[in-house]
Design an enzyme around this catalytic site. Structure first.
Site, PDB file in Angstrom:
ATOM      1  N   ASP A   1       0.918  -1.373   0.027  1.00  0.00           N
ATOM      2  CA  ASP A   1       0.042   0.015  -0.055  1.00  0.00           C
ATOM      3  C   ASP A   1       0.942   1.306   0.028  1.00  0.00           C
ATOM      4  OD1 ASP A   1      -2.004  -1.650   0.224  1.00  0.00           O
ATOM      5  OD2 ASP A   1      -2.971  -0.952   1.689  1.00  0.00           O
TER       6      ASP A   1
ATOM      7  N   HIS B   1       3.787  -2.520   3.136  1.00  0.00           N
ATOM      8  CA  HIS B   1       3.732  -1.100   2.430  1.00  0.00           C
ATOM      9  C   HIS B   1       5.007  -0.951   1.604  1.00  0.00           C
ATOM     10  CE1 HIS B   1       0.529  -0.763   5.564  1.00  0.00           C
ATOM     11  NE2 HIS B   1       0.148   0.257   5.089  1.00  0.00           N
TER      12      HIS B   1
END
Length: 340
Positions: A146, A288
């Site tokens: 992300d 991430h």
């Protein structure tokens, strides 16, 4: 012309006539013979979520067919597309042909390729090559990242994925895509997948439906402008999304079943341990690509998962291309209505 040549020409004409009579030529006639009129109720077994998926594919086709610029993305969501199951479309050799009402694109008809309808339309209406088949997900997991793309870390992660011959799904924020469109293109070029993670990472539950739709549409525009494709999936920041937002967005929502908590640890070894202790077959792993520790942990995570016999795939592969708008997916066999 000599007699021998006249004889050869006559023979050629006779062969062509014979083949034509057998239905081999012309190609156009062959294509027409394959057309079939169907209702959207038949195509979807009257499933409104499947019909929403067809509308999603139609928007991409309108943009593709008209060679539209990114500035037209907002307009494509205003095109009136079928919601009535009794409406009709035509199955052709090239795809699903639909008539459109008057619209700003000035397009009267589109043909959606069957490749874009896999898992959305009932199998028996699709060519065999585009039908879904049952898959075993006991040894499949999906790595997802992300908040990127990051100027330095995302390219580094892409090299890791390429080295180990695996693919992942990247949920990117629109503001970062607009800064680094070339990196978003590189994500797709590497066989990976792109998803929508809002424009600037607000909590959807706190901003309301209208602003949520604006966040999603603006990011879809950035991704389309960078890559020429609309992202299929949305991952709401913090996982928060209401039922009303899910209906308005009309894209499948992707959650996760394994949270690395890499954003909290910012520690390579803790990231590795958190993923490895929780991951099972069919899981969607959340990480991430904006934290150097997470990107540094990726090679070890990939090697250890592969050593356990897991195949690392995209979200589409894990979900067998069957994700539908209005539903949120936590893993291969864990999905629920958005907002529940």
């Amino acid at each position: 012309m000599k007699k021998g040549k006249w004889h050869q020409l006559g023979l050629l004409v006779a062969i062509v006539a014979l083949i034509t009579g057998m239905g081999v030529l012309p190609a156009q006639a062959k294509s027409v013979a394959k057309t079939k009129t169907v209702t959207f109720g038949q195509l979807t077994n009257k499933n409104p979520k499947r019909l929403a998926a067809i509308r999603q594919a139609a928007r991409q086709q309108i943009l593709t067919q008209t060679h539209a610029k990114g500035s037209k993305v907002a307009a494509v969501y205003k095109v009136k597309l079928p919601k009535n199951m009794a409406k009709k479309a035509t199955l052709t050799a090239k795809g699903l042909r639909m008539n459109l009402l008057a619209n700003s694109f000035k397009v009267k008809q589109i043909t959606i390729p069957y490749t874009q309808l896999k898992g959305k339309v009932l199998n028996h209406y699709l060519p065999k090559t585009n039908r879904t088949k049952a898959i075993k997900t006991t040894k499949m997991v999906a790595l997802t990242f992300d908040d990127g793309p990051d100027k330095t870390l995302t390219p580094r992660l892409l090299k890791t994925l390429k080295k180990y011959k695996v693919h992942a799904t990247f949920f990117e924020t629109g503001q970062n895509v607009s800064r680094y469109p070339q990196i978003s293109r590189a994500v797709l070029a590497g066989g990976n997948e792109l998803g929508n993670h809002s424009w600037n990472h607000p909590d959807f539950n706190s901003i309301g439906t209208a602003k949520t739709v604006s966040q999603i549409t603006r990011t879809n525009r950035a991704i389309y402008q960078a890559t020429g494709t609309l992202p299929q999936y949305v991952r709401p920041p913090y996982g928060n999304v209401t039922a009303a937002e899910g209906r308005a967005v009309e894209q499948p929502v992707i959650r996760w079943s394994v949270d690395s908590r890499d954003w909290a640890y910012l520690n390579k070894n803790k990231d590795i341990n958190e993923v490895m202790k929780d991951t099972r077959g069919g899981d969607i792993i959340l990480m991430h690509d904006i934290h150097s520790q997470s990107v540094a942990a990726a090679p070890t995570i990939i090697k250890r998962l592969k050593a356990k016999g897991y195949k690392l795939v995209t979200v589409s592969q894990l979900l067998n291309n069957q994700a539908l708008p209005g539903l949120q997916y936590f893993g291969a066999h864990d999905y629920r209505t958005v907002g529940k």
